[in-house]
Design an enzyme around this catalytic site. Structure first.
Site, short mmCIF file in Angstrom:
data_model
loop_
_atom_site.label_atom_id
_atom_site.label_comp_id
_atom_site.label_asym_id
_atom_site.label_seq_id
_atom_site.Cartn_x
_atom_site.Cartn_y
_atom_site.Cartn_z
N CYS A 23 0.90 -1.21 -0.09
CA CYS A 23 0.04 0.03 0.00
C CYS A 23 0.98 1.24 -0.10
O CYS A 23 1.94 1.59 1.05
CB CYS A 23 -0.97 0.11 1.21
SG CYS A 23 -1.71 1.57 1.56
N CYS A 25 0.42 3.46 2.94
CA CYS A 25 1.06 2.77 4.15
C CYS A 25 2.56 2.98 4.15
O CYS A 25 3.03 3.37 5.13
CB CYS A 25 0.95 1.41 4.25
SG CYS A 25 -0.87 0.75 5.09
N HIS A 63 -6.53 2.97 0.53
CA HIS A 63 -6.08 3.50 1.81
C HIS A 63 -6.96 4.99 2.24
O HIS A 63 -6.60 5.65 1.26
CB HIS A 63 -4.59 3.76 1.83
CG HIS A 63 -3.96 4.13 3.18
ND1 HIS A 63 -3.22 3.33 3.99
CD2 HIS A 63 -4.46 5.28 4.09
CE1 HIS A 63 -2.89 3.96 5.03
NE2 HIS A 63 -3.61 4.89 5.15
N HIS A 75 -8.29 8.23 2.55
CA HIS A 75 -7.61 9.64 2.49
C HIS A 75 -8.76 10.79 2.14
O HIS A 75 -9.67 10.47 1.51
CB HIS A 75 -6.54 9.54 1.46
CG HIS A 75 -7.05 9.23 -0.18
ND1 HIS A 75 -7.00 7.84 -0.14
CD2 HIS A 75 -7.46 9.90 -1.03
CE1 HIS A 75 -7.82 7.72 -1.68
NE2 HIS A 75 -7.81 8.74 -2.15
N HIS A 109 -9.12 14.36 0.52
CA HIS A 109 -8.49 15.28 -0.43
C HIS A 109 -8.95 16.73 0.35
O HIS A 109 -9.94 17.18 0.72
CB HIS A 109 -8.84 15.25 -1.65
CG HIS A 109 -8.64 14.38 -2.61
ND1 HIS A 109 -7.67 14.02 -3.42
CD2 HIS A 109 -9.33 12.88 -2.47
CE1 HIS A 109 -7.61 12.94 -4.02
NE2 HIS A 109 -8.64 12.05 -3.43
P1 AMP Z 1 -8.33 8.86 -5.36
O1 AMP Z 1 -8.17 8.84 -6.76
O2 AMP Z 1 -9.22 9.62 -4.46
O3 AMP Z 1 -7.88 7.67 -4.47
O4 AMP Z 1 -7.06 9.56 -4.54
C1 AMP Z 1 -5.53 9.28 -4.64
C2 AMP Z 1 -4.77 10.23 -4.99
O5 AMP Z 1 -3.33 10.04 -4.66
C3 AMP Z 1 -4.69 10.93 -6.35
O6 AMP Z 1 -5.08 12.23 -6.47
C4 AMP Z 1 -3.07 10.81 -6.71
O7 AMP Z 1 -2.71 11.89 -7.45
C5 AMP Z 1 -2.58 10.67 -5.14
N1 AMP Z 1 -1.35 9.99 -5.32
C6 AMP Z 1 -1.20 8.77 -5.77
N2 AMP Z 1 0.35 8.38 -5.25
C7 AMP Z 1 0.76 9.30 -4.58
C8 AMP Z 1 2.07 9.66 -3.97
N3 AMP Z 1 2.95 8.76 -3.83
N4 AMP Z 1 2.46 10.90 -3.39
C9 AMP Z 1 1.28 11.74 -3.30
N5 AMP Z 1 -0.04 11.69 -3.86
C10 AMP Z 1 -0.05 10.65 -4.41
#
Ligand code: AMP
Length: 111
Positions: free
Chosen positions: A3, A6, A95, A97, A99
């Site tokens: 993940c 994680c 995971h 999150h 925004h």
């Molecule tokens: P979601 O599409 O709502 O699941 O949001 C996942 C978000 O994680 C997306 O906006 C991606 O741009 C962001 N994301 C994916 N990998 C990373 C990373 N390593 N560091 C920062 N953001 C990330």
């Protein structure tokens, strides 16, 4: 379990973190959709809002309490909190999150 969030939450590389508590951390989205686009995540693996349980609710409480601290720290007065939940809603990282989007006028309804 593999993940990416994680891995980030493990804290090995905190250099771009804008905020953290014992239970959550906040860092910039790698593909920003607004001038301010942060991700706030729990430091334990919770797959999505659908995975909330009484035994992990303290992490969510802590995340919500962190939001005004983060936005105050960054001087953002208007912002949007988004929790894409499930594939059809656009969740790509399984995971939980939030925004935090701001720094421009945000249209409504979202696409
Ligand atoms: P979601 O599409 O709502 O699941 O949001 C996942 C978000 O994680 C997306 O906006 C991606 O741009 C962001 N994301 C994916 N990998 C990373 C990373 N390593 N560091 C920062 N953001 C990330």
């Amino acid at each position: 379990m593999n993940c990416i969030f994680c891995d980030i939450a493990s804290g090995e590389d905190k250099k771009n973190w804008v905020f953290e508590t014992e239970k959550c951390c906040c860092f910039p989205d790698i593909d920003p959709k607004a001038p301010v686009h942060l991700l706030l995540i729990p430091k334990i693996h919770i797959s999505s809002l659908q995975d909330l349980k009484k035994n992990n609710i303290e992490f969510i409480n802590d995340m919500f309490l962190s939001i005004p601290k983060i936005t105050e720290k960054l001087g953002i007065k208007s912002y949007r909190l988004v929790a894409n939940t499930g594939k059809d809603a656009g969740q790509s990282v399984m995971h939980l999150h939030f925004h935090i989007l701001g720094g421009r006028e945000l249209g409504w309804p979202p696409g």
